[in-house]
Design an enzyme around this catalytic site. Structure first.
Site, PDB file in Angstrom:
ATOM      1  CB  SER A  58      -0.869  -0.021   1.247  1.00 45.15           C
ATOM      2  OG  SER A  58      -1.124   1.294   1.639  1.00 45.15           O
ATOM      3  CB  SER A 116     -16.990   5.172   2.152  1.00 45.44           C
ATOM      4  OG  SER A 116     -17.071   3.845   2.589  1.00 45.44           O
ATOM      5  CB  SER A 117     -10.863   5.553   2.440  1.00 47.37           C
ATOM      6  OG  SER A 117     -10.901   5.452   3.839  1.00 47.37           O
ATOM      7  CD  GLU A 150     -16.717  -1.249   6.562  1.00 47.46           C
ATOM      8  OE1 GLU A 150     -16.611  -1.380   5.326  1.00 47.46           O
ATOM      9  OE2 GLU A 150     -16.875  -0.150   7.106  1.00 47.46           O
ATOM     10  CG  ASP A 162     -20.423   3.683   3.044  1.00 50.27           C
ATOM     11  OD1 ASP A 162     -21.387   4.440   2.855  1.00 50.27           O
ATOM     12  OD2 ASP A 162     -19.718   3.727   4.067  1.00 50.27           O
TER      13      ASP A 162
END
Ligand code: GLA
Length: 376
Positions: A58, A116-117, A150, A162
């Site tokens: 990342s 909402s990453s 999630e 989302d």
């Protein structure tokens, strides 16, 4: 960035953040919401390996996640948990088709800012794996898998808004999403000379997961109590405000406030969709202000920084509406500002915010783009 550019990929995916015009904390109560996917994205690159190893790099978090498909673990919650959750459920559904892979991603979505990453991360990753391994999984299944990831790997008992918006978003349109049927209709984003602006408080008050889950519980217990007298209501959003008001004495103070907010906000969302279609932007704007009041006073998910930003706009004729957006306790406000006033507005509010809190205000002009796209 060099590593990202030089990565030789089989598949590339762009996954956007989302806004929500109105209908906050409504999705898990079975009502209507009005989100859209935006031009801020996470871009992923993937390539297959010949073993079961997985390596995910990342750029945003400057870290790496190395694991093995055969031994997935979720030791402590971090950005890796979203991906572990997706991998876990994909493995359950199609174990023979998955194998090892390398992945690298870079993000331009601000973390913890209410756009909402997290859904962008889960959904982009899931769609990329589907493409890479040619998995027979529908978008509906992916939406639900990402939500489940999630819930069970991160611990946020989120609704479906989302993930749905990130996957199904369409350029220049809002999605009027019915969270009971999980079906949406498209509403053109014709804002009649008004621009959507996000103001990012750059604070994230760390209450978001615990308080979020507390709200879902309070709504659930309010509904259970209302169901004693009115068993016909399946979701809190189905209960009219009048019924809740008459039932006030049977509910705890917080249950009453949450339930009233939910019922009123759901009504506002349906009205907002109608005003949007009719081009009644100033009426739409008023609903944004009422939504903020409800989130602040009844649902209690705002904070002083968000309230300051909304209050600042109140005397400005060229701003027709503003409210906090997303889960709350920090993140962004969403504003409807006349296009001729945007630069002056941003200049003024940035100064005022930094004088008040000694924090920089980040500002974004929002453009509504498509949901997750396969680039390669
Ligand atoms: C978060 C959740 C959504 C929704 C919003 C509040 O973004 O992920 O499901 O509940 O908060 O509207």
């Amino acid at each position: 960035m060099k590593e990202f550019n030089e990565f030789i990929s089989d598949v590339e995916v762009a996954s956007p953040g989302r806004i929500n015009l109105i209908g906050e904390h409504i999705d898990y109560n079975g009502g209507h919401v009005l989100p859209a996917s935006i031009d801020k994205k996470i871009v992923f690159k993937f390539r297959k390996r010949n073993d079961h190893k997985i390596s995910i790099k990342s750029g945003a978090y400057e870290s790496i996640y190395v694991t093995d498909l055969m031994h997935l673990e979720n030791k402590s919650v971090s950005w890796r948990s979203y991906l572990t959750g997706v991998l876990y459920y994909f493995k359950e559904i199609c174990p023979e088709n998955l194998s090892g892979f390398d992945c690298i991603f870079v993000s331009e979505i601000p973390i913890g800012s209410g756009v909402s990453s997290s859904a962008a991360l889960e959904c982009g990753f899931a769609k990329g794996l589907k493409e890479l391994f040619n998995l027979k999984i529908s978008d509906e299944e992916i939406t639900l898998i990402c939500q489940k990831a999630e819930h069970n790997f991160v611990g946020t008992k989120c609704g479906i808004m989302d993930q749905y918006a990130v996957i199904n978003g369409k350029a220049n349109h809002f999605l009027l999403l019915d969270c009971q049927t999980i079906k949406s209709s498209l509403i053109p984003a014709n804002l009649d000379g008004y621009q959507l602006i996000l103001l990012n408080t750059n604070v994230s008050h760390n209450l978001s997961t615990s308080e979020y889950n507390k709200r879902t519980q309070e709504c659930k217990s309010a509904l259970e109590k209302i169901n004693i007298a009115y068993p016909e209501y399946k979701f809190l959003c189905d209960v009219p405000a009048e019924v809740i008001k008459n039932y006030k004495n049977q509910l705890l103070v917080n249950e009453y406030k949450r339930a009233l907010y939910v019922s009123e906000e759901n009504e506002r969302t349906t009205k907002a969709a109608k005003y949007l279609m009719e081009g009644e932007i100033s009426e739409l704007g008023k609903l944004l202000y009422s939504s903020h009041q409800g989130l602040r006073d009844l649902y209690k998910v705002s904070c002083k920084e968000l309230d300051f930003l909304v209050d600042f706009t109140l005397g400005l004729r060229q701003v027709v509406g503003a409210r906090m957006m997303g889960g709350g306790f920090g993140g962004c406000t969403i504003n409807l500002v006349h296009e001729n006033f945007v630069q002056e507005f941003l200049g003024k509010i940035k100064i005022a915010y930094s004088q008040k809190f000694n924090i920089n205000l980040a500002t974004h002009l929002v453009h509504i783009h498509n949901g997750v796209e396969i680039l390669k």
